[in-house]
Design a protein around this motif. Structure first.
Motif, PDB file in Angstrom:
ATOM      1  N   GLU A 120     -93.701 -33.812 -11.294  1.00  0.00           N
ATOM      2  CA  GLU A 120     -94.075 -34.131  -9.860  1.00  0.00           C
ATOM      3  C   GLU A 120     -95.013 -35.561  -9.966  1.00  0.00           C
ATOM      4  N   ALA A 121     -94.982 -36.193  -8.949  1.00  0.00           N
ATOM      5  CA  ALA A 121     -95.661 -37.318  -8.759  1.00  0.00           C
ATOM      6  C   ALA A 121     -96.487 -37.357  -7.729  1.00  0.00           C
ATOM      7  N   VAL A 122     -97.688 -38.090  -7.678  1.00  0.00           N
ATOM      8  CA  VAL A 122     -98.728 -38.442  -6.708  1.00  0.00           C
ATOM      9  C   VAL A 122     -98.955 -39.970  -6.505  1.00  0.00           C
ATOM     10  N   VAL A 123     -99.078 -40.102  -5.486  1.00  0.00           N
ATOM     11  CA  VAL A 123     -99.443 -41.858  -5.048  1.00  0.00           C
ATOM     12  C   VAL A 123    -100.928 -41.716  -4.144  1.00  0.00           C
ATOM     13  N   GLN A 124    -101.800 -42.187  -4.949  1.00  0.00           N
ATOM     14  CA  GLN A 124    -103.166 -41.938  -4.196  1.00  0.00           C
ATOM     15  C   GLN A 124    -103.522 -43.287  -3.914  1.00  0.00           C
ATOM     16  N   ASN A 125    -103.909 -43.285  -2.318  1.00  0.00           N
ATOM     17  CA  ASN A 125    -104.335 -44.603  -1.766  1.00  0.00           C
ATOM     18  C   ASN A 125    -105.835 -44.592  -1.356  1.00  0.00           C
ATOM     19  N   GLY A 126    -106.638 -44.449  -2.595  1.00  0.00           N
ATOM     20  CA  GLY A 126    -108.093 -44.900  -2.605  1.00  0.00           C
ATOM     21  C   GLY A 126    -108.998 -43.456  -2.052  1.00  0.00           C
ATOM     22  N   PRO A 127    -108.373 -42.163  -1.911  1.00  0.00           N
ATOM     23  CA  PRO A 127    -109.311 -41.262  -1.257  1.00  0.00           C
ATOM     24  C   PRO A 127    -110.431 -40.789  -2.404  1.00  0.00           C
TER      25      PRO A 127
ATOM     26  N   PRO B 236    -122.476 -36.898  -9.560  1.00  0.00           N
ATOM     27  CA  PRO B 236    -122.921 -35.992 -10.207  1.00  0.00           C
ATOM     28  C   PRO B 236    -123.221 -34.529  -9.637  1.00  0.00           C
ATOM     29  N   LYS B 237    -123.299 -34.329  -8.413  1.00  0.00           N
ATOM     30  CA  LYS B 237    -123.164 -33.204  -7.524  1.00  0.00           C
ATOM     31  C   LYS B 237    -121.888 -32.329  -7.751  1.00  0.00           C
ATOM     32  N   ASN B 238    -120.780 -33.009  -7.872  1.00  0.00           N
ATOM     33  CA  ASN B 238    -119.557 -32.105  -8.077  1.00  0.00           C
ATOM     34  C   ASN B 238    -118.663 -33.099  -9.154  1.00  0.00           C
ATOM     35  N   PRO B 239    -119.067 -32.341 -10.400  1.00  0.00           N
ATOM     36  CA  PRO B 239    -118.231 -32.844 -11.404  1.00  0.00           C
ATOM     37  C   PRO B 239    -116.754 -33.305 -11.380  1.00  0.00           C
ATOM     38  N   GLY B 240    -116.275 -34.554 -11.625  1.00  0.00           N
ATOM     39  CA  GLY B 240    -114.836 -34.885 -11.503  1.00  0.00           C
ATOM     40  C   GLY B 240    -114.711 -35.270 -10.448  1.00  0.00           C
ATOM     41  N   MET B 241    -115.220 -35.332  -9.415  1.00  0.00           N
ATOM     42  CA  MET B 241    -115.215 -35.788  -7.997  1.00  0.00           C
ATOM     43  C   MET B 241    -115.418 -37.227  -8.047  1.00  0.00           C
ATOM     44  N   HIS B 242    -114.572 -38.235  -7.661  1.00  0.00           N
ATOM     45  CA  HIS B 242    -114.779 -39.673  -7.589  1.00  0.00           C
ATOM     46  C   HIS B 242    -113.714 -40.359  -6.559  1.00  0.00           C
TER      47      HIS B 242
ATOM     48  N   VAL C  66     -96.850 -36.231 -13.522  1.00  0.00           N
ATOM     49  CA  VAL C  66     -97.356 -35.074 -14.397  1.00  0.00           C
ATOM     50  C   VAL C  66     -96.172 -34.928 -15.515  1.00  0.00           C
ATOM     51  N   THR C  67     -96.416 -35.058 -16.718  1.00  0.00           N
ATOM     52  CA  THR C  67     -95.519 -35.223 -17.707  1.00  0.00           C
ATOM     53  C   THR C  67     -95.288 -33.796 -18.277  1.00  0.00           C
ATOM     54  N   SER C  68     -96.325 -32.883 -18.282  1.00  0.00           N
ATOM     55  CA  SER C  68     -96.272 -31.680 -18.489  1.00  0.00           C
ATOM     56  C   SER C  68     -97.550 -30.936 -18.106  1.00  0.00           C
ATOM     57  N   GLY C  69     -97.238 -29.557 -18.035  1.00  0.00           N
ATOM     58  CA  GLY C  69     -98.386 -28.814 -17.493  1.00  0.00           C
ATOM     59  C   GLY C  69     -98.554 -28.653 -15.936  1.00  0.00           C
ATOM     60  N   ALA C  70     -99.678 -28.362 -15.176  1.00  0.00           N
ATOM     61  CA  ALA C  70     -99.944 -28.315 -13.975  1.00  0.00           C
ATOM     62  C   ALA C  70    -101.164 -28.402 -13.834  1.00  0.00           C
ATOM     63  N   CYS C  71    -101.853 -28.790 -12.707  1.00  0.00           N
ATOM     64  CA  CYS C  71    -102.885 -29.185 -12.221  1.00  0.00           C
ATOM     65  C   CYS C  71    -103.443 -28.858 -10.480  1.00  0.00           C
ATOM     66  N   GLU C  72    -104.511 -29.156 -10.216  1.00  0.00           N
ATOM     67  CA  GLU C  72    -104.595 -29.176  -8.596  1.00  0.00           C
ATOM     68  C   GLU C  72    -105.225 -30.656  -8.562  1.00  0.00           C
ATOM     69  N   LEU C  73    -104.880 -31.074  -7.530  1.00  0.00           N
ATOM     70  CA  LEU C  73    -105.469 -32.474  -6.848  1.00  0.00           C
ATOM     71  C   LEU C  73    -106.329 -32.041  -5.821  1.00  0.00           C
ATOM     72  N   GLU C  74    -107.684 -32.161  -6.268  1.00  0.00           N
ATOM     73  CA  GLU C  74    -108.781 -31.680  -4.892  1.00  0.00           C
ATOM     74  C   GLU C  74    -109.038 -32.948  -4.213  1.00  0.00           C
ATOM     75  N   LEU C  75    -108.980 -33.025  -2.773  1.00  0.00           N
ATOM     76  CA  LEU C  75    -109.420 -34.008  -2.009  1.00  0.00           C
ATOM     77  C   LEU C  75    -110.834 -34.025  -1.640  1.00  0.00           C
ATOM     78  N   GLY C  76    -111.492 -35.191  -1.021  1.00  0.00           N
ATOM     79  CA  GLY C  76    -112.883 -34.898  -0.872  1.00  0.00           C
ATOM     80  C   GLY C  76    -113.116 -34.122   0.529  1.00  0.00           C
ATOM     81  N   ASP C  77    -112.153 -33.768   1.434  1.00  0.00           N
ATOM     82  CA  ASP C  77    -112.249 -32.744   2.216  1.00  0.00           C
ATOM     83  C   ASP C  77    -112.122 -31.343   2.039  1.00  0.00           C
TER      84      ASP C  77
END
Length: 186
Positions: A154-161, A117-123, A133-144
């Motif tokens: 482009e593809a992203v594989v996230q292992n629980g961060p 709740p203190k950082n909307p979207g962070m989970h 990503v099928t269209s458009g662009a975005c940013e992946l922000e990590l907890g650090d």
């Protein structure tokens, strides 16, 4: 419905196949899945395309498995499309936050409980997430605080961060996701 992946739609055609007891193939369904939209995240669309709270098995008649939460438990999986709205999309100033949270929990069960709740979207979830990503662009922000630009094709594989998806651009970003529920050790 158009097959042009660069367009955002409020529905997605889903075709499901299966296998009869005699081993022959069968078309189980050909239907439209509507977008889930919530006032808490204006412009975002969430499509729950398929999933289960248990590991898949074959042969499979193709019936839609039961599942109740947006994120899968260990052994479960989800197949989803998420449309991130362009930068600047904000909830209405007069939004009733308690009602918006209730509506989000009703339409996207379990999602709110994973959000910071203190950082909307962070989970953070106990899952391996396969994202394309099928269209458009975005940013992946990590907890650090690390930020990685991700674009169409482009593809992203996230292992629980701990992470959040942000769209600082002027166009929507479509993320096709397969989420595999896992057990976190430790």
């Amino acid at each position: 419905m158009t097959s042009d992946a660069s367009k955002t739609s409020s529905s997605i055609r889903r075709i499901v196949t299966g296998e009869r007891p005699d081993g022959s193939s069968v078309l189980v369904s050909d239907e439209v899945v509507d977008a889930i939209e919530v006032p808490l995240v204006p412009g975002a669309q969430f499509f729950s395309l398929w999933g289960s709270d248990a590991p898949p098995t074959l042969p499979n008649a193709g019936g839609e498995p039961d599942f109740s939460k947006w994120f899968p438990p260990a052994g479960g999986y989800r197949f989803q499309m998420i449309v991130l709205p362009p930068a600047g999309a904000k909830p209405d100033a007069d939004l009733d936050m308690k009602q918006a949270l209730r509506e989000t929990e009703t339409k996207l069960p379990g999602m709110i409980t994973k959000m910071d709740p203190k950082n909307p979207g962070m989970h953070q979830t106990d899952s391996i997430d396969l994202i394309f990503v099928t269209s458009g662009a975005c940013e992946l922000e990590l907890g650090d605080g690390t930020k990685v630009a991700v674009g169409t094709g482009e593809a992203v594989v996230q292992n629980g961060p701990r992470h959040a998806w942000r769209n600082p651009h002027d166009e929507p970003c479509n993320l096709l996701t397969v989420t595999l529920g896992t057990k976190r050790n430790g």
